[in-house]
Design an enzyme around this catalytic site. Sequence first.
Site, PDB file in Angstrom:
ATOM      1  N   SER A  10      -9.733  -0.557   7.457  1.00 45.99           N
ATOM      2  CA  SER A  10      -9.303  -0.220   5.517  1.00 45.99           C
ATOM      3  C   SER A  10      -8.528  -1.831   4.986  1.00 45.99           C
ATOM      4  O   SER A  10      -8.185  -1.715   4.223  1.00 45.99           O
ATOM      5  CB  SER A  10      -8.460   1.467   5.699  1.00 45.99           C
ATOM      6  OG  SER A  10      -8.496   1.990   5.395  1.00 45.99           O
ATOM      7  N   LYS A  34       1.043  -1.007   0.166  1.00 45.57           N
ATOM      8  CA  LYS A  34      -0.182  -0.497  -0.081  1.00 45.57           C
ATOM      9  C   LYS A  34       0.718   0.807   0.624  1.00 45.57           C
ATOM     10  O   LYS A  34       2.169   1.698   1.323  1.00 45.57           O
ATOM     11  CB  LYS A  34      -0.891  -0.199   1.560  1.00 45.57           C
ATOM     12  CG  LYS A  34      -2.072   1.300   1.018  1.00 45.57           C
ATOM     13  CD  LYS A  34      -2.600   0.879   2.883  1.00 45.57           C
ATOM     14  CE  LYS A  34      -3.229   1.909   3.022  1.00 45.57           C
ATOM     15  NZ  LYS A  34      -4.455   1.878   4.205  1.00 45.57           N
ATOM     16  N   SER A  85      -9.143   2.147   3.394  1.00 47.07           N
ATOM     17  CA  SER A  85      -8.587   3.327   2.040  1.00 47.07           C
ATOM     18  C   SER A  85      -7.907   2.093   1.402  1.00 47.07           C
ATOM     19  O   SER A  85      -6.928   2.721   0.821  1.00 47.07           O
ATOM     20  CB  SER A  85      -7.656   3.463   2.885  1.00 47.07           C
ATOM     21  OG  SER A  85      -7.344   2.934   3.917  1.00 47.07           O
TER      22      SER A  85
HETATM   23  N1  GLN Z   1     -12.834   4.540   6.530  1.00 50.12           N
HETATM   24  C1  GLN Z   1     -12.101   5.119   8.136  1.00 50.12           C
HETATM   25  C2  GLN Z   1     -11.898   6.218   7.792  1.00 50.12           C
HETATM   26  O1  GLN Z   1     -12.190   6.900   6.469  1.00 50.12           O
HETATM   27  C3  GLN Z   1     -11.167   4.254   7.957  1.00 50.12           C
HETATM   28  C4  GLN Z   1     -10.162   4.408   7.193  1.00 50.12           C
HETATM   29  C5  GLN Z   1      -8.757   3.610   8.048  1.00 50.12           C
HETATM   30  O2  GLN Z   1      -8.923   2.439   8.112  1.00 50.12           O
HETATM   31  N2  GLN Z   1      -7.704   4.132   6.803  1.00 50.12           N
HETATM   32  O3  GLN Z   1     -11.316   7.511   8.639  1.00 50.12           O
END
Ligand code: GLN
Length: 484
Positions: free
Chosen positions: A175, A76, A151
């Site tokens: 995410s 990532k 994400s």
């Molecule tokens: N959707 C969540 C956020 O926007 C989690 C994102 C994540 O785990 N990086 O913060």
Amino acid sequence: MIELSLAQMAQGLRQKTFSSRELTQAFLDRISQLNPRINAFITVTAETALQQAEQADARLAQSDASPLTGLPLAHKDIFCTQGVRTTCGSRMLENFTAPYSATVVSRLEEAGMVSLGKTNLDEFAMGSSNESSWFGPTLNPWDLNAVPGGSSGGSAAAVAARLVPAATGTDTGGSIRQPAAFCGITGIKPTYGRVSRWGMIAYASSLDQGGPMARSAEDCALLLQAMAGFDPKDSTSIQRNLPQYADALHEPLQGLTLGLPKEYFGEDLSPAMAKVLEQAIQTLEKLGVRCKEVSLPLTRLAIPAYYVIAPAEASTNLSRYDGVRFGHRCDQPQDLEDLYKRSRSEGFGEEVKRRILVGTYALSEGFYDAYYRKAQQLRRLITQDFQSSLKEVDLLLAPTTPTPAFDLGSKINDPVQMYLEDIYTLGVNLAGLPALSMPAGQVAGRPVGLQLIGNHFEEARLLNVAHQFQQVTDHHLQKPSGIE
Ligand code: GLN
């Protein structure tokens, strides 16, 4: 070759059925063919990948290899990689090349893995759909009209589309698990502190945790073994022995009790998803597991608690992007104030700006007690709820998301709708617990994720249950229909 699991690929390398160079080339070819359609990779490092593959072949020839030597993966694009640009999905870091590699990256490199490149993500990991990336959205290989989740959507889509057999992800509020669910793959978010955060670009430091994403629990176990463990460079890394995750996979499930939190199976859950999960529960019961209803009464309050704490931490973490030391700098600043303002206005996208505003507001004098302190108190209560239910049962079983992958563009202009998507994943991060998502079936051609939540440091147990489930089902072997 590209359909094999990591363990099968490792065997193929040892039996000289193919070389790491051949394996790497096969995936690179597939990336050239399919990445233009799904946009899962931001950067492809074909040349260094082939060099790493040759080194791996040499190691294999000298019998100096680890179980992961010669196997391809992707990172990532939130993990710093020395000599390769690390963008975090942001214009702010569009041209940033990290001077060092994250601990996770170096550990996998030392194990001999071959990195094919860096995968797409929501900007600074803020999002649930991969649509906030400066590099454009990633599409879901099951259905090009659907989001891959976020994400870590690039990692999930790349693994599902067989552009790479495995990838790293990070999970601050879901995410790893949510994109794994949307793309029909397996991913595990380890206990907070299990995997080093050093060199992982910070979003919300008390919640962020890296972990593996692959097609099966067995592959995740192999990767986690190399990624996890104490790192003196990360002050929240935990000094505690690592179990042998691969050995734990084979334990029988007889006698295990799984808790079904009733709030996770309530009105938020789509009825079609509930049906798929019911079948999966029956399969697990046939394997000897007992299920029992439990309650996590504060489930819905995880959303407001998380969406105060995470932006508060993000607002301080992102203050380092000031246009002075690194990252985007505006043209011809008039003075220092103008430099800060324009560099940050140009470098950050909408969602990141929204979070910085919410976070600084929640931390400001006068509002701190009303928002931040309250959110922290809720965090403690949510953690206690998990702890008491995990005293009654061995693990929790829940949906990963309330619905399967939603359509591109359907929620991006409504942040509250987007945040509600995270209802089943956020609590786990607030409590620092490990949790895994694996495919359990489909609804209208889009995968359904089943989530297993364990007590702190119970990753082996999660992987064990998932592996046993995958021994008697084939959901994790299904190929996405949107790209062939
Ligand atoms: N959707 C969540 C956020 O926007 C989690 C994102 C994540 O785990 N990086 O913060």
